[in-house]
Design an enzyme around this catalytic site. Sequence first.
Site, PDB file in Angstrom:
ATOM      1  N   ASN A 123     -10.242  -2.820   2.066  1.00 43.14           N
ATOM      2  CA  ASN A 123      -9.938  -2.776   0.637  1.00 43.14           C
ATOM      3  C   ASN A 123     -11.217  -2.551  -0.153  1.00 43.14           C
ATOM      4  O   ASN A 123     -12.311  -2.535   0.415  1.00 43.14           O
ATOM      5  CB  ASN A 123      -9.287  -4.090   0.175  1.00 43.14           C
ATOM      6  CG  ASN A 123      -7.874  -4.269   0.696  1.00 43.14           C
ATOM      7  OD1 ASN A 123      -7.147  -3.305   0.908  1.00 43.14           O
ATOM      8  ND2 ASN A 123      -7.474  -5.516   0.914  1.00 43.14           N
ATOM      9  N   HIS A 140       0.828  -1.216   0.000  1.00 41.70           N
ATOM     10  CA  HIS A 140       0.000   0.000   0.000  1.00 41.70           C
ATOM     11  C   HIS A 140       0.863   1.266   0.000  1.00 41.70           C
ATOM     12  O   HIS A 140       0.481   2.297   0.558  1.00 41.70           O
ATOM     13  CB  HIS A 140      -0.966   0.014   1.189  1.00 41.70           C
ATOM     14  CG  HIS A 140      -1.978  -1.076   1.163  1.00 41.70           C
ATOM     15  ND1 HIS A 140      -3.136  -1.002   0.424  1.00 41.70           N
ATOM     16  CD2 HIS A 140      -1.998  -2.293   1.772  1.00 41.70           C
ATOM     17  CE1 HIS A 140      -3.836  -2.121   0.586  1.00 41.70           C
ATOM     18  NE2 HIS A 140      -3.167  -2.923   1.389  1.00 41.70           N
ATOM     19  N   TYR A 197       0.683  -4.697  11.679  1.00 51.43           N
ATOM     20  CA  TYR A 197       0.518  -3.270  11.397  1.00 51.43           C
ATOM     21  C   TYR A 197       1.219  -2.410  12.443  1.00 51.43           C
ATOM     22  O   TYR A 197       1.786  -1.370  12.120  1.00 51.43           O
ATOM     23  CB  TYR A 197      -0.964  -2.908  11.302  1.00 51.43           C
ATOM     24  CG  TYR A 197      -1.557  -3.186   9.945  1.00 51.43           C
ATOM     25  CD1 TYR A 197      -1.945  -2.155   9.105  1.00 51.43           C
ATOM     26  CD2 TYR A 197      -1.712  -4.489   9.486  1.00 51.43           C
ATOM     27  CE1 TYR A 197      -2.481  -2.406   7.852  1.00 51.43           C
ATOM     28  CE2 TYR A 197      -2.242  -4.758   8.239  1.00 51.43           C
ATOM     29  CZ  TYR A 197      -2.624  -3.717   7.429  1.00 51.43           C
ATOM     30  OH  TYR A 197      -3.145  -3.965   6.183  1.00 51.43           O
TER      31      TYR A 197
END
Length: 719
Positions: free
Chosen positions: A175, A102, A389
Site C-alpha cells: 500500500n 481494491h 489472496y
Amino acid sequence: MRVNALLPLSGLIGTALAACPFADPSALGRRAEGGEVDARQRLKEVEVDDNGQFMTTDFGGNIEEQFSLKAGGRGSTLLEDFIFRQKLQHFDHERIPERVVHARGAGAHGIFTSYGDWSNITAASFLGAKDKQTPVFVRFSTVAGSRGSADTARDVHGFATRFYTDEGNFDIVGNNIPVFFIQDAIRFPDLIHSVKPSPDNEVPQAATAHDSAWDFFSSQPSALHTLFWAMSGNGIPRSYRHMDGFGIHTFRLVTEDGKSKLVKWHWKTKQGKAALVWEEAQVLAGKNADFHRQDLWDAIESGNAPSWELAVQLIDEDKAQAYGFDLLDPTKFLPEEFAPLQVLGEMTLNRNPMNYFAETEQISFQPGHIVRGVDFTEDPLLQGRLYSYLDTQLNRHRGPNFEQLPINRPVSGVHNNHRDGQGQAWIHKNIHHYSPSYLNKGYPAQANQTVGRGFFTTPGRTASGVLNRELSATFDDHYTQPRLFFNSLTPVEQQFVINAIRFEASHVTNEQVKKNVLEQLNKISNDVAKRVAVALGLEAPQPDPTYYHNNVTRGVSIFNESLPTIATLRVGVLSTTKGGSLDKAKALKEQLEKDGLKVTVIAEYLASGVDQTYSAADATAFDAVVVAEGAERVFSGKGAMSPLFPAGRPSQILTDGYRWGKPVAAVGSAKKALQSIGVEEKEAGVYAGAQDEVIKGVEEGLKVFKFLERFAVDGDDEE
C-alpha cells in the site's frame, strides 16, 4: 517543544553491498543474464489484431452478426441462430466478480533495473547482477470502494508490484501507507464489513464517514495508526505517480548460504510526494472520477514514464524487538533513524495496458508469490493473507488455473503435476503426473537450496509454543506510533488530519461512538481530542498521558519537501476570445510547455488555440492557474456573465485554485483578476507581472506545490 529522540543506532543494521563475497558464478545460473527487456514482450503472442480481418465466431467461422435470424421480416427470432446466441451469451458472461477490496484500480507495465549485485543479502535472481532488468506490472488502487467508485475518495491506496523474474513471479502486495489497521488476519472480514456501505441501503460508497466504520476504529485501537495516515494527505494523493509504496509486513531476505536478515520493502517515488486537499478531492470525485487512472495513462502515453526506487530496511534477526515494538506487528513502521533506507534499484512504468480487463483486472497478486532468496515471517496478518489472496482468486476466476492467464504467466515456465480444472490452457505431454515416479524418469525434478536453484525456507527457522488464541504482549501499544506520526507532520498537515477526523466523525450519528472516538484519540493526544471535541460539540476529555511523548521521525511528511520535478504537472491558462488575449495565452503555453508542463488554454468557446471551454473547466484539473493578459474582462461586470459558461466560472476557477493552495498568477493587466477575488500580489504562491517573471514564479511555485500559509490552523483566530 518537540525533540527528536529517535537517534540512529550504529552497528545494529546490516548494510547491503553491491558485491558478493562468496558467490560462485557457476552456481548463479540465470542470475547473471542481463540485457534490455520489453515490458510487454511476454504478452505479444496472445495479442489479437483485427485489422483487415472478417468477423468470425468464437470457433473461427466468418459471419455477419448485426441482424438476428428471423422467420420473415417481422417474425420471431429462431432458436437455431447460433450467432445470436453466442454473441449474447458471451456478453452476459463478460464480467467476473470484482475484488472484494481494491476493486477500483489502474495498472501499467514497466521495467525494474537492479543497481548492483545484491547477492550478499539475497539469493533472489532479479537482484543478482548490476543493470539486470526484470519486467514488472504494477496495479494501483483504492481499498474500500467498488470498481465504479471515484479515484479521489479518501482511502488507503494499493501499490501492488509483480516482478516477472527468471525464477518465477515475485509480488510485493503493498500500500501507500506502511502500516495496516489490524494485527491478526482473522479480523480482516470485520474491518472490511465495517468500512463497506451499509448492507441495508448500500450507502455510503467508498467512504468511512459513517457509524460502522468509526465504531470499529474506536473499538479496535490497532486501527488508529493507519487511520491517522489515511486522514493525512496520504489518503488523498495528487496522483499514483506522487506517492510512495510499502510492503507493510516484515519479510526475510536469505543468501545462497542461508544467512538471513529481516527486511522492510519501500518504493520511493522519483516524482516527489504530493497530495490534494480534502475539498479539492471531493469536487474532483464529481468532476472527474477517473482522475488518477487518467493521469497515469496520460503520463505514460506522453513519454513521461513515472519511476520509483526500490529500497529496503535491513534488520538483524535478533533485533526484531530492539526498537520498542515488535517487527512482526503490521500496525507499526520502522523509523528510518533505526534502519536507514538502502536503495537496490529503479522501476520505470513505460507501457500502458492494451486491454484493461485482460491485464489490469485479471492480474492476480498474492503475497505468497515469492522467489528463492525471499522468505516470510510470522507476522499474523501476513500469514492470513497468504491464504486469503489465493482463495479470493479461486472465487474470482472459478477455478485454479488463473495462473495460466497471459498476465499471470511467469516468464520462467511452469512444470509441475497440477492438472485439469476449469479453463485448463496447457496440453501436458507428461502422462505420469505424479512424484516420485520411475516412468517419468524423475521429471519434473525436485529443486532445493543446493539443486536446481529451488526455493528454500530460511535455514534455522523454528516454531514452538503453547497453542492459544491471543496476540503477543509485544503488540499491545497502539498509541505511541500514531503520536509519532502526528508529531512529525507540519502544523498545517496536523490541521488537515484534525479536519479530516472532524469531517468523518461529524457524520457519525451515535453519540456513544463519538465519545468512544474521543476516548481513543485522547490516548494519542489530548490536544487532538480537544480539537475534535470542539467540532463535535462534546466535552473534551482529561489528558491520558500514558503514551504521550515528543519524538519525531523523518520521511512521513508530504508537504515539507519541494518536488524534484514539475514535468507533467498541469497549468490552466484562463483567457478570452476577445481582445487579443488568446495570442498572449498561446505564448504562455508555448513557454510553459518547454519545461515539460501540460498546459490547457481556457476560453468561452473552442476557437483556434483554445483547449477547453469555461463551461467544462474546473480548478481541480490543474496544479496552477494563470490568467493571461486581457482575460481580466471575464472576471467582473458584463464579462463575467455569459450564456457560454456558468455565472462567475472564471472567478471560481481562480478562487478555488487559490483556496486549495495552488500557485496562481496573472500576466500584465490581468492582475485585476487577482484583485477582483481579493488576493494580494505579495502573498506566497501568488505571481503578477510580465510574462517571463510570471513563468519563473509559477514554476518555482509548482515545486512547492501547496502553499500551506493559506490554510487556517486552530488558534489563528484567537487574539
